[in-house]
Design an enzyme around this catalytic site. Structure first.
Site, PDB file in Angstrom:
ATOM      1  N   HIS A 239       0.877  -1.213   0.115  1.00 62.87           N
ATOM      2  CA  HIS A 239      -0.038   0.122  -0.026  1.00 62.87           C
ATOM      3  C   HIS A 239       0.716   1.186  -0.040  1.00 62.87           C
ATOM      4  O   HIS A 239       0.265   2.256  -0.263  1.00 62.87           O
ATOM      5  CB  HIS A 239      -0.977   0.155   1.079  1.00 62.87           C
ATOM      6  CG  HIS A 239      -0.255   0.295   2.563  1.00 62.87           C
ATOM      7  ND1 HIS A 239       0.093  -0.869   3.348  1.00 62.87           N
ATOM      8  CD2 HIS A 239      -0.026   1.319   3.121  1.00 62.87           C
ATOM      9  CE1 HIS A 239       0.482  -0.433   4.548  1.00 62.87           C
ATOM     10  NE2 HIS A 239       0.527   1.023   4.509  1.00 62.87           N
ATOM     11  N   ASP A 274       0.395  -7.897   1.284  1.00 64.54           N
ATOM     12  CA  ASP A 274       0.725  -6.466   1.268  1.00 64.54           C
ATOM     13  C   ASP A 274       2.173  -6.331   1.450  1.00 64.54           C
ATOM     14  O   ASP A 274       2.763  -5.513   2.260  1.00 64.54           O
ATOM     15  CB  ASP A 274       0.188  -5.749   2.650  1.00 64.54           C
ATOM     16  CG  ASP A 274       0.150  -4.108   2.645  1.00 64.54           C
ATOM     17  OD1 ASP A 274       0.271  -3.649   1.599  1.00 64.54           O
ATOM     18  OD2 ASP A 274       0.216  -3.630   3.811  1.00 64.54           O
ATOM     19  N   SER A 354       4.904   2.434   7.840  1.00 64.29           N
ATOM     20  CA  SER A 354       4.744   0.870   7.491  1.00 64.29           C
ATOM     21  C   SER A 354       5.812   0.684   6.303  1.00 64.29           C
ATOM     22  O   SER A 354       6.304   1.572   5.619  1.00 64.29           O
ATOM     23  CB  SER A 354       3.308   1.506   6.331  1.00 64.29           C
ATOM     24  OG  SER A 354       2.182   1.773   6.994  1.00 64.29           O
TER      25      SER A 354
END
Length: 494
Positions: A239, A274, A354
């Site tokens: 993402h 992911d 992230s």
């Protein structure tokens, strides 16, 4: 008298005299007994006479008694009249001194009235209140004492103020600047033992990078970890970079700990886990040491390193809060649609972390920071989630080899349900020609176990199936018609 009042007796007429003796019933109750003679008080015992005090001792009589017989009071002082200080006008030798009861040893003792203080005419400073409490009336204190105390305070204040003013005026001011000044320095006393957060951060920081993504006028930041220094491979989250994949003019840049940067290309990305892999052309990279998911236990200390909110090189610490936590990932503006069996940590993780590193006390990578639980403000509340290092290693190797990753699929869409005693995944629909259709799984079945391991939600079912390889045959237990049955399913590739 005649008329209506003829029969009314005359109240003014003479009344008959009462009888000499009361009625018998009153005489029996209140009369004198027949045996009583005289008054009721007669015959009481006579109180004993008061004791007569003994005469004074012979020694006292010889010393202080009068010389003549029949005389009372004190005798004259030895030698006759008193000396110079004892005059006839003195208070102790007045004309009535001999008959003064206070000077007469034969005077009887007696109690008089208590002493009375005239509070109205001469009030005193100490007042006795009810309940025998006393207080001091300040207004009755000596005015002279108050004035002296006030003057003493003023005098001390004046002397102190004058002395301070004189000292400040006579003391010369020091120069404002002091060229050549050197501040003292102490010897280093801090020891950083192996395994401390500072030592871990120092060893891991070179392998953690900041990822800058720019698409047109929009931009975003994330983090990444170098996993192959020789070939320049960097692992991050899907993402973080999915918005720039295939977009003309999009730019992805990796910024290293020394401040240098390098353009990065997407090697492959996997929305189902992911995970994404980038490649940079830069020599001298430092790769992270990869740990093992099997070595991680709840309570282990961990350190999170990344670029939260664009602040590169941020280090936070915490512990492993839970393992194998099913977490569904679906980011806005991204095609990520994944369910991971996450490592949960209380190390503060914020947007921008992230793709960053979660390492253990030895500095080994145990996870890729991916998501946070939030109350709506978007900040850390002590619930962060990371993709386990074993899952990351498997997906990254597939992406480096082929640019894509393969997952196992049962071919059902489910929803989490419970009947109050058991939880499970309710089958909403079954894909035609899928592994579930071939195994005989139907809609309205509730999956409660895979290979004997309990399944309590739709996320747990996805994680359980993804733990196997395509082509593996698994046993699926479902509840149908009030009972449970076991079905064999051969997994497909997705």
């Amino acid at each position: 008298m005649t008329g209506a009042f003829a029969d009314v007796p005359d109240r003014l007429a003479p009344r008959p005299s009462p009888a000499d003796r009361p009625p018998p019933e009153q005489e029996a109750a209140f009369g004198r007994p027949a045996a009583a003679v005289g008054g009721f008080a007669d015959g009481r015992p006579t109180p004993p006479p008061r004791p007569v005090p003994p005469p004074p001792a012979e020694a006292l009589l010889r010393a202080f008694g009068p010389k003549g017989t029949g005389e009372r009071g004190l005798q004259e002082p030895p030698g006759g009249r008193p000396g110079r200080r004892r005059t006839a006008a003195g208070p102790w030798w007045k004309s009535d001194a001999r008959s003064d009861p206070w000077r007469d040893p034969y005077a009887p003792a007696g109690l008089g009235a208590p002493a009375v203080y005239d509070e109205a005419s001469r009030p005193g400073p100490v007042v006795v209140e009810p309940q025998d409490r006393t207080k001091l009336r300040v207004r009755d204190l000596s005015v002279r004492l108050s004035v002296l105390a006030l003057l003493a305070v003023l005098l001390v204040g004046a002397i102190g103020g004058g002395a301070g003013w004189y000292l400040t005026k006579t003391n010369d001011e020091t120069p404002l600047l002091a060229p050549g000044t050197q501040l003292s320095q102490v010897d280093p006393g801090i020891t950083r033992e192996p395994g401390s957060v500072s030592q871990i951060a120092e060893s891991v920081m070179p392998s953690v990078v900041s990822i800058e993504v720019r698409v047109g006028q929009a931009g975003a930041t994330g983090s990444g970890v170098v996993v192959d220094a020789e070939n320049g491979y960097i692992v991050t989250n899907n993402h973080v970079v999915s918005g720039a994949d295939g977009v003309e003019g999009a730019e992805i840049r990796a910024v290293f700990v020394d401040g240098s940067g390098s353009a990065a290309r997407i090697v492959g990305r996997d929305p189902a886990s992911d995970i994404a892999v980038l490649k940079v052309e830069k020599p001298g990279l430092v790769a992270a040491s990869l740990g093992s998911s099997d070595d991680v236990v709840v309570g282990d200390p961990v350190v999170a390193i990344g670029s939260p909110l664009g602040l590169a090189g941020t280090v936070t610490s915490g512990i492993v809060s839970a393992l194998e936590r099913p977490v569904r990932l679906a980011g806005e503006g991204s095609d990520t649609n994944a369910v991971i069996s996450a490592v949960q940590t209380d190390a503060p993780i914020n947007p921008g972390n992230s793709g960053g590193a979660l390492v253990d006390a030895s500095g080994a990578l145990i996870g890729i920071n991916t998501a946070i639980a939030s109350t709506g403000a978007g900040g850390s509340i002590g619930l962060g989630f990371a993709i386990p290092v074993d899952t990351m290693r498997d997906i990254a190797e597939q992406l480096i080899e082929s640019g894509s990753a393969v997952h196992s699929s049962l071919g059902v869409n489910t929803r989490s349900v419970t009947d109050g005693t058991r939880d499970g995944a309710l089958v909403l629909n079954v894909e035609p020609s899928s592994a579930a259709a071939a195994a005989g799984i139907r809609e309205e079945d509730v999956v409660i176990a895979v290979e004997g391991e309990r399944v309590g939600s739709s996320e747990e079912l996805v994680v359980a199936v993804d733990a196997f390889q395509p082509g593996d045959t698994i046993t699926v237990e479902v509840v149908r018609g009030g009972g449970s049955i076991e079905l064999e399913a051969t997994l497909d590739a997705a």
